[in-house]
Enzyme design. Structure first.
Site, short mmCIF file in Angstrom:
data_model
loop_
_atom_site.label_atom_id
_atom_site.label_comp_id
_atom_site.label_asym_id
_atom_site.label_seq_id
_atom_site.Cartn_x
_atom_site.Cartn_y
_atom_site.Cartn_z
N SER A 118 0.82 -1.23 0.00
CA SER A 118 0.00 0.00 0.00
C SER A 118 0.85 1.27 0.00
CB SER A 118 -0.90 0.03 1.25
OG SER A 118 -1.69 -1.12 1.30
N GLU A 119 0.28 2.29 -0.64
CA GLU A 119 0.93 3.61 -0.70
C GLU A 119 -0.13 4.68 -0.40
OE1 GLU A 119 2.72 4.05 -4.56
OE2 GLU A 119 3.98 2.25 -4.29
N PRO A 120 0.34 5.90 -0.09
CA PRO A 120 -0.65 6.95 0.18
C PRO A 120 -1.64 7.12 -0.98
CG PRO A 120 1.56 7.71 0.77
CD PRO A 120 1.73 6.36 0.10
N ARG A 233 -6.05 -14.36 2.42
CA ARG A 233 -7.40 -13.83 2.65
C ARG A 233 -8.28 -14.77 3.46
NH1 ARG A 233 -7.94 -10.62 -2.90
NH2 ARG A 233 -7.25 -8.62 -2.08
N GLN A 269 -35.73 -13.68 26.37
CA GLN A 269 -35.76 -14.31 25.04
C GLN A 269 -34.90 -13.55 24.02
OE1 GLN A 269 -39.34 -14.19 22.63
NE2 GLN A 269 -39.17 -16.39 22.30
N GLU A 354 -5.99 -6.01 3.39
CA GLU A 354 -5.99 -7.13 2.43
C GLU A 354 -7.25 -7.12 1.56
OE1 GLU A 354 -4.37 -10.93 3.65
OE2 GLU A 354 -3.35 -9.97 5.32
C1 LIG Z 1 -4.36 -2.25 10.50
C2 LIG Z 1 -3.90 -2.19 9.08
C3 LIG Z 1 -2.80 -2.92 8.67
C4 LIG Z 1 -2.35 -2.87 7.35
N1 LIG Z 1 -1.25 -3.57 6.98
C5 LIG Z 1 -0.79 -3.49 5.69
C6 LIG Z 1 0.40 -4.18 5.30
O1 LIG Z 1 1.02 -4.89 6.09
N2 LIG Z 1 0.82 -4.03 4.02
C7 LIG Z 1 0.18 -3.26 3.10
O2 LIG Z 1 0.62 -3.18 1.97
N3 LIG Z 1 -0.95 -2.59 3.45
C8 LIG Z 1 -1.45 -2.68 4.72
N4 LIG Z 1 -2.58 -1.99 5.10
C9 LIG Z 1 -3.23 -1.11 4.14
C10 LIG Z 1 -4.51 -1.71 3.58
O3 LIG Z 1 -4.24 -2.79 2.74
C11 LIG Z 1 -5.27 -0.57 2.88
O4 LIG Z 1 -5.72 0.30 3.91
C12 LIG Z 1 -6.44 -1.07 2.06
O5 LIG Z 1 -5.99 -1.72 0.90
C13 LIG Z 1 -7.39 0.05 1.67
O6 LIG Z 1 -6.69 1.10 1.09
P1 LIG Z 1 -6.92 2.60 1.63
O7 LIG Z 1 -6.83 2.58 3.11
O8 LIG Z 1 -6.00 3.48 0.88
O9 LIG Z 1 -8.41 2.92 1.29
P2 LIG Z 1 -9.00 3.39 -0.17
O10 LIG Z 1 -8.45 2.57 -1.25
O11 LIG Z 1 -8.87 4.87 -0.26
O12 LIG Z 1 -10.51 3.00 0.06
C14 LIG Z 1 -11.31 3.63 1.05
C15 LIG Z 1 -12.68 3.01 1.02
O13 LIG Z 1 -13.29 3.21 -0.24
C16 LIG Z 1 -14.13 2.13 -0.55
N5 LIG Z 1 -13.68 1.48 -1.79
C17 LIG Z 1 -12.42 1.35 -2.23
N6 LIG Z 1 -12.38 0.66 -3.37
C18 LIG Z 1 -13.65 0.34 -3.67
C19 LIG Z 1 -14.26 -0.39 -4.74
N7 LIG Z 1 -13.54 -0.93 -5.73
N8 LIG Z 1 -15.60 -0.51 -4.73
C20 LIG Z 1 -16.34 0.04 -3.73
N9 LIG Z 1 -15.82 0.72 -2.69
C21 LIG Z 1 -14.49 0.87 -2.66
C22 LIG Z 1 -14.02 1.14 0.63
O14 LIG Z 1 -15.03 1.42 1.57
C23 LIG Z 1 -12.68 1.49 1.22
O15 LIG Z 1 -12.54 1.09 2.58
C24 LIG Z 1 -3.04 -2.04 6.42
C25 LIG Z 1 -4.17 -1.32 6.83
C26 LIG Z 1 -4.60 -1.37 8.14
C27 LIG Z 1 -5.80 -0.58 8.54
#
Ligand SMILES: Cc1cc2nc3c(=O)[nH]c(=O)nc-3n(C[C@H](O)[C@H](O)[C@H](O)COP(=O)(O)OP(=O)(O)OC[C@H]3O[C@@H](n4cnc5c(N)ncnc54)[C@H](O)[C@@H]3O)c2cc1C
Length: 387
Positions: A118-120, A233, A269, A354
């Site tokens: 993951s990236e910003p 997963r 209940q 994930e």
């Molecule tokens: C506790 C924790 C541990 C993590 N560990 C790792 C790690 O070890 N390695 C790593 O690489 N990453 C890690 N991550 C990052 C994680 O994989 C990402 O947060 C995740 O992929 C979502 O990306 P984002 O946070 O940028 O959200 P975004 O991609 O910005 O998405 C935000 C929201 O938009 C909605 N959304 C996004 N896409 C869709 C779609 N196609 N259809 C409908 N709705 C959608 C969903 O509600 C989603 O939650 C971790 C995250 C957390 C919270």
């Protein structure tokens, strides 16, 4: 058909793991510092031979380990899972030299692994990642960019890093690299998260990598990422099922003892119906997790769909079950240090990482439309309409 019941030896092993988690791992987890890698805990997982099993057993065994550990010690569960997530690409796609250098140390708990995708600017849309691998001579690159939300960062000893080797090529231009933490130009910071395990951000400032660091093939790294996630997963689902079962058992005990309205809470209940629903959904999620893991072990063609279904159902179910358990415990569940206060914090993040729940639904739909049976049914309808 997937196996829907466990062998007696598997059930016994799960019971043994729960006991180990409660008696040997939980005391070490208690001594850990929030947000920091708990190395004594990782070392104990190694001593118990659990980390080695990440590389010697299949998906179902991984699920049974995660479910059993999660029941009694979520910190141990997550420490084990992160060793697997970070090191699976080395195990499955690494060269003999890479495997020899890192896997024994991951297995004995002396090296900590992490998976950096993951990236910003690229979370759910991971194929849009931009951490750049700039050519720096033949089969040499410099990595520049950022990773964030990386579990075990910045304290891990090595990272599986996904970087862009070909621009404007989406998923086809990504390469996986094994990057030791002491490479010049690599730095990181911890992030303070609701989730109890250590998470951080990484900054890459022209970090040198070469052909010996590539995991798999150049420009084929997205397959490494997706292959790893297909295995992990269902096991995130198993983590969720372990937490749900712990919450359910705590609720059965509490509602049996708590005096209310001249009897016990369980006599109401609506309380009985709630625990019935919690148990029903937990069992359904467990079966789906086992089915997905068994499909993976058997090399079934529908692994991506099953893995997505298992993760989606189990993580959403665990959220419902833990929330219901909090409700039936009342105020005491919200007290800092209570099992349910802990589970309430733990249960939220798996619905995001994930692949968020919405992303899992997207995978399921895509797979459904691509299934031969769907394509055939569509062709039949079109033929009927044309005639
Ligand atoms: C506790 C924790 C541990 C993590 N560990 C790792 C790690 O070890 N390695 C790593 O690489 N990453 C890690 N991550 C990052 C994680 O994989 C990402 O947060 C995740 O992929 C979502 O990306 P984002 O946070 O940028 O959200 P975004 O991609 O910005 O998405 C935000 C929201 O938009 C909605 N959304 C996004 N896409 C869709 C779609 N196609 N259809 C409908 N709705 C959608 C969903 O509600 C989603 O939650 C971790 C995250 C957390 C919270």
């Amino acid at each position: 058909m997937p196996a829907f019941s466990l062998e007696p030896s598997q059930t016994a092993r799960c019971a043994e793991l729960r006991t180990l988690a409660a008696e040997r791992l939980h005391p070490l987890a208690e001594k850990g510092e929030p947000g920091r890698v708990n190395r004594p805990l990782v070392a104990e997982l190694g001593r118990l031979g659990l980390l080695e099993r990440l590389f010697t057993s299949g998906a179902l065994d991984l699920c049974l380990m995660r479910e059993s550990l999660a029941y009694a010690c979520t910190e141990a569960e997550t420490a084990l899972a992160l060793q697997g997530l970070g090191a699976h690409p080395v195990h499955a796609y690494g060269t003999p030299a890479q495997r020899e250098r890192w896997l024994p140390a991951v297995s004995d708990g002396s090296a900590v692994a992490a998976f950096a995708l993951s990236e910003p600017g690229a979370g759910s849309d991971a194929a849009a990642l931009s951490l750049s691998a700039v050519p720096d001579g033949p089969s040499r690159w410099r990595l520049t960019g950022e990773k964030c939300w990386i579990s075990n960062a910045p304290e891990a000893d090595f990272y599986t890093v996904f970087a862009r080797t070909t621009h404007d090529a989406g998923a086809r231009g990504v390469t996986a690299f094994l990057v030791p933490a002491d490479r010049p130009g690599l730095s990181g910071t911890g992030l303070d998260m609701l989730s109890p395990h250590p998470i951080g951000a990484l900054a890459f400032d022209a970090v040198p990598v070469n052909a010996d660091d590539v995991l798999g093939e150049v420009d084929r790294g997205f397959r490494v990422a997706m292959g790893t996630l297909n295995l992990f997963r269902p096991s995130v689902g198993a983590f969720a099922v372990g937490m749900a079962q712990a919450a359910l058992d705590a609720t059965l005990a509490h509602t049996s003892r708590r005096d209310a309205f001249g009897g016990k809470l369980r006599d109401l209940q609506s309380v009985g119906h709630t625990v019935a629903e919690m148990a029903l959904r937990t069992d359904a999620a467990r079966l789906m997790v086992y089915a997905a893991a068994t499909a993976y072990d058997e090399g079934a063609p529908d692994v991506p769909k099953r893995a997505a279904m298992a993760k989606l159902l189990a993580t959403e179910t665990a959220q419902y079950v833990v929330d219901s358990a909090v409700q039936l415990h009342g105020a005491r569940a919200l007290r800092r240090g209570h099992l349910l206060e802990h589970l309430y914090r733990e249960v939220r993040a798996p619905r995001v990482y994930e692949g968020a729940s919405e992303v899992q639904r997207g995978i399921i739909a895509k797979e459904l439309y691509a299934e031969p049976a769907t394509v055939k049914a569509l062709e039949a309808v079109e033929t009927m309409e044309a005639s």
